[in-house]
Design a protein around this motif. Sequence first.
Motif, PDB file in Angstrom:
ATOM      1  N   LEU A 197       0.804  -1.218   0.000  1.00 64.97           N
ATOM      2  CA  LEU A 197       0.000   0.000   0.000  1.00 64.97           C
ATOM      3  C   LEU A 197       0.838   1.269   0.000  1.00 64.97           C
ATOM      4  O   LEU A 197       0.282   2.368  -0.018  1.00 64.97           O
ATOM      5  CB  LEU A 197      -0.933   0.009   1.219  1.00 64.97           C
ATOM      6  N   LEU A 198       2.171   1.129   0.026  1.00 64.38           N
ATOM      7  CA  LEU A 198       3.010   2.319   0.007  1.00 64.38           C
ATOM      8  C   LEU A 198       2.763   3.166  -1.243  1.00 64.38           C
ATOM      9  O   LEU A 198       2.620   4.392  -1.148  1.00 64.38           O
ATOM     10  CB  LEU A 198       4.488   1.930   0.112  1.00 64.38           C
ATOM     11  N   PRO A 199       2.674   2.556  -2.437  1.00 63.83           N
ATOM     12  CA  PRO A 199       2.391   3.380  -3.631  1.00 63.83           C
ATOM     13  C   PRO A 199       1.013   4.030  -3.604  1.00 63.83           C
ATOM     14  O   PRO A 199       0.768   4.990  -4.333  1.00 63.83           O
ATOM     15  CB  PRO A 199       2.486   2.366  -4.786  1.00 63.83           C
ATOM     16  N   LEU A 200       0.122   3.487  -2.764  1.00 70.43           N
ATOM     17  CA  LEU A 200      -1.225   4.061  -2.669  1.00 70.43           C
ATOM     18  C   LEU A 200      -1.217   5.337  -1.842  1.00 70.43           C
ATOM     19  O   LEU A 200      -1.832   6.341  -2.211  1.00 70.43           O
ATOM     20  CB  LEU A 200      -2.177   3.038  -2.050  1.00 70.43           C
ATOM     21  N   VAL A 201      -0.501   5.328  -0.717  1.00 69.36           N
ATOM     22  CA  VAL A 201      -0.510   6.499   0.166  1.00 69.36           C
ATOM     23  C   VAL A 201       0.365   7.613  -0.397  1.00 69.36           C
ATOM     24  O   VAL A 201       0.074   8.802  -0.186  1.00 69.36           O
ATOM     25  CB  VAL A 201      -0.059   6.109   1.589  1.00 69.36           C
ATOM     26  N   ILE A 202       1.440   7.266  -1.118  1.00 68.71           N
ATOM     27  CA  ILE A 202       2.284   8.301  -1.712  1.00 68.71           C
ATOM     28  C   ILE A 202       1.584   8.858  -2.954  1.00 68.71           C
ATOM     29  O   ILE A 202       1.327   8.129  -3.906  1.00 68.71           O
ATOM     30  CB  ILE A 202       3.677   7.753  -2.071  1.00 68.71           C
ATOM     31  N   GLY A 203       1.262  10.118  -2.914  1.00 67.97           N
ATOM     32  CA  GLY A 203       0.492  10.728  -3.988  1.00 67.97           C
ATOM     33  C   GLY A 203      -0.994  10.796  -3.697  1.00 67.97           C
ATOM     34  O   GLY A 203      -1.782  11.210  -4.553  1.00 67.97           O
ATOM     35  N   SER A 204      -1.406  10.405  -2.481  1.00 69.17           N
ATOM     36  CA  SER A 204      -2.838  10.390  -2.157  1.00 69.17           C
ATOM     37  C   SER A 204      -3.344  11.738  -1.659  1.00 69.17           C
ATOM     38  O   SER A 204      -4.507  11.864  -1.275  1.00 69.17           O
ATOM     39  CB  SER A 204      -3.134   9.312  -1.106  1.00 69.17           C
TER      40      SER A 204
END
Length: 497
Positions: A204-211
């Motif tokens: 989920l790291l790519p989900l929170v970065i840029g959220s």
Amino acid sequence: MPNSAVASRQEAASPQSMLLDALSRVLTDAAVLWTAEDTAPYECDGLVAHRQVPVAVVLPETAGQVAEVLRICHRLGVPVVPRGAGTSLSGGAKPLANGLVLSMARFKQILDVDPHSRTATVQPGVRNLVVSEAAARHGLYYAPDPSSQIACTIGGNIGENAGGVHCLKYGLTLHNVSSVRGLTMRGEPVEFGSLAPDAPGFDLLPLVIGSEGMLAVVTEVCLKLVPKPQLARVIMASFDDVGQGGNAVAEVIAAGIIPAGLEMMDKAATIAVEQYVNAGYDLQAQAILLCESDGTPEEVAEEIERMTQVLRRCGATRIQVSASEEERLRFWSGRKNAFPAAGRISPDYYCMDGTVPRKHIGTLLGRIRQMESRYELRCINVFHAGDGNMHPLILFNGADAREWHRAEQFGTDILEVCVELGGTVTGEHGVGVEKLDVMCTQFTAPEREMFFRVKAAFDPERLLNPDKAIPTLARCAEYGRQRVCGGLLPHPDLPRF
């Protein structure tokens, strides 16, 4: 009962007084701002055209205080907008009239720099450039370097997935972060990523970065550091045709070369910059490319030679290689000061952020020229050419409402052309409130419905930075943008903003 007593009881029961009373129990008076004079500085971020004064602003100092603030707001149903340094250019930190601004400005400690693991653990209020300064004693630095790195914070970088002039080789924020700790809207701790090469469960790291602060409030970040190269040199290549310059970008990458930086500026931009910082740019060229190589002296010499051959073959009329570190930094200072340079030649400017495939850079610039005539506004162009991330700067007079309207429409048309050419509506500035309408051009209704479902999984009440990034009919209408969003509504089974 005297009128004064009635008024006092009504005031005591007002939502604002209830919120302030609850906040005062967990924060000092100096950490809770609620007067008009104190909250006005938080009414907007870098997108100054959209302003709103919040009910209050809080400046907590510990993760425990942040958790308490979130629990209070969740209980009272008060929306929360997390804020870093306020350098965002898409309105991602724009407050809500009935909401709270949660400033993370006091979270500015570097908790650890580990040269062995090449990591730095920092709080979200640490400025981007400060990380590299702290790591320099170990021969390391933090690779993402957005133009605002002297002011922007790591928490804001996480929210927008910021990049910079060296993102082509070293990646965006996402590629330079190991883990993120934060708090949900309910004040519950959550962690994304891991110090290990992989983490259990879903990634989920790519989900929170840029959220854009819609899923969690960041409280701690572990950053990846990279070794400082032994040598770096940059080529300034001139072209008498913007299209040739754009084609050269694609040819450099096609030749199997990944420069440390590959940036492009058109003539209008170089003239504006040269008047401001005296970077040594070729003012006769219709476009210039800045192509940087870094590594060992042998690697740099070989790569500079290979890039020079490609650039000459693509029609470069002049090639100048930095002869010293001072000259290299001067070349880059021009590119990094393009935004303030635009501010010197125009009362206002509107900075866009879209991407296109590299092979279509010339096509997009040609379309922008046509739009300049149509909207009777000037546009200077600077961009991360290596990854097709365009930053057209539309010049206008904000005191003239009609000009601002034309500038906004000009920007929307640029983003729609980006999508038409196979690109995206944002590369690193985020959606915020600025691009709500063109999200409808990029994504279908079922795709937008899934965005709402992801949001609901983290924040079912939609109190954490609501009304950003995901378009609804009401929000598009509020910003005068029903042209694209038409009858869009969120899924009927989901709570609405």
